[in-house]
Motif scaffolding. Structure first.
Motif, PDB file in Angstrom:
ATOM      1  N   ASN A   2       0.888  -1.214  -0.068  1.00 10.07           N
ATOM      2  CA  ASN A   2       0.041   0.094  -0.023  1.00 10.07           C
ATOM      3  C   ASN A   2       0.806   1.103  -0.188  1.00 10.07           C
ATOM      4  O   ASN A   2       0.528   2.133  -0.565  1.00 10.07           O
ATOM      5  CB  ASN A   2      -0.755  -0.072   1.274  1.00 10.07           C
ATOM      6  N   TRP A   3       1.782   1.285   0.597  1.00 12.36           N
ATOM      7  CA  TRP A   3       2.931   2.425   0.776  1.00 12.36           C
ATOM      8  C   TRP A   3       3.613   2.621  -0.526  1.00 12.36           C
ATOM      9  O   TRP A   3       3.658   3.948  -1.074  1.00 12.36           O
ATOM     10  CB  TRP A   3       4.011   2.249   1.775  1.00 12.36           C
ATOM     11  N   TRP A   8       3.964   6.336  -5.260  1.00 13.46           N
ATOM     12  CA  TRP A   8       3.582   6.380  -6.999  1.00 13.46           C
ATOM     13  C   TRP A   8       2.705   7.388  -7.214  1.00 13.46           C
ATOM     14  O   TRP A   8       2.817   8.410  -7.889  1.00 13.46           O
ATOM     15  CB  TRP A   8       3.401   4.926  -7.382  1.00 13.46           C
ATOM     16  N   GLU A   9       1.433   7.303  -6.494  1.00  7.66           N
ATOM     17  CA  GLU A   9       0.384   8.382  -6.720  1.00  7.66           C
ATOM     18  C   GLU A   9       1.139   9.998  -6.236  1.00  7.66           C
ATOM     19  O   GLU A   9       0.457  10.797  -7.007  1.00  7.66           O
ATOM     20  CB  GLU A   9      -0.681   7.993  -5.879  1.00  7.66           C
ATOM     21  N   SER A  10       1.794   9.985  -5.389  1.00 12.36           N
ATOM     22  CA  SER A  10       2.333  11.251  -4.951  1.00 12.36           C
ATOM     23  C   SER A  10       3.485  11.803  -6.009  1.00 12.36           C
ATOM     24  O   SER A  10       3.467  12.857  -6.480  1.00 12.36           O
ATOM     25  CB  SER A  10       3.013  11.172  -3.667  1.00 12.36           C
ATOM     26  N   ILE A  11       4.381  10.847  -6.395  1.00 12.03           N
ATOM     27  CA  ILE A  11       5.261  11.418  -7.575  1.00 12.03           C
ATOM     28  C   ILE A  11       4.558  11.732  -8.682  1.00 12.03           C
ATOM     29  O   ILE A  11       4.961  12.565  -9.395  1.00 12.03           O
ATOM     30  CB  ILE A  11       6.094  10.130  -7.672  1.00 12.03           C
TER      31      ILE A  11
END
Length: 181
Positions: A2-3, A8-11
């Motif tokens: 999950n982390w 990945w979504e943050s980047i």
């Protein structure tokens, strides 16, 4: 697991945000800082400005009296690479070939300099914005060619402008002053 998805979504979000910010800075609007005194008294050294780049992006001819940002390297063809790299480079140091000046002549205009005054198409310009009367140099006549403008600083006696560097090709007009901060 999950982390990894969160990272990945943050980047991805950061990359999209940076791309949008770069697009806006290159093609829509840009922050600039005045360097020098060539536009005194209208603009002061270290004054912050918002410049619309839409006129450059849309290849629009500026109006008489507009304050514009120019690339003073008039003998060099500008490229898309220039448009993309200059906003990034200015975070380090504003390039010394980027000038802020006032539009005095447009394509087809005949400009004459006589007795410290500027005449456009035979009519003496009323210029309440200049710092002081222009010191007389040899009388001269300039015809602004197609796809070019003629620019001058408001501090006429201390301005590197079209009188010395020549007419400014329209693709070297990078933007127009919209707001002083």
């Amino acid at each position: 697991m999950n982390w990894i998805k969160i990272v990945w979504e943050s980047i991805y979000s950061l990359a999209i945000s940076l791309a949008i910010a770069l697009f806006i800075n290159v093609f829509v609007v840009q922050h600039m800082v005045v360097e020098g005194h060539s536009m005194d008294p209208t603009l002061q050294d270290r004054e912050h400005l918002i410049v619309s780049k839409l006129s450059h992006s849309m290849k629009q001819l500026p109006d008489y009296g507009d304050i514009v940002v120019i690339d003073s390297r008039v003998n060099r063809k500008r490229t898309l690479q220039d448009d993309l790299t200059e906003p990034v480079a200015k975070f380090i140091h504003q390039p010394d070939y980027i000038f802020i000046k006032r539009v005095i002549g447009k394509p087809g205009d005949t400009l004459e300099f006589k007795n410290g005054r500027v005449f456009r198409n035979g009519v003496k310009l009323t210029e309440p914005y200049i710092l002081e009367p222009m010191k007389t140099v040899a009388d001269r006549k300039v015809i602004v060619p197609d796809n070019s403008i003629f620019v001058m600083g408001d501090n006429r006696n201390h301005s590197l402008d079209s009188r010395l560097i020549g007419n400014i090709p329209l693709d070297h007009v990078l933007g127009k002053l919209e707001l002083k901060l």
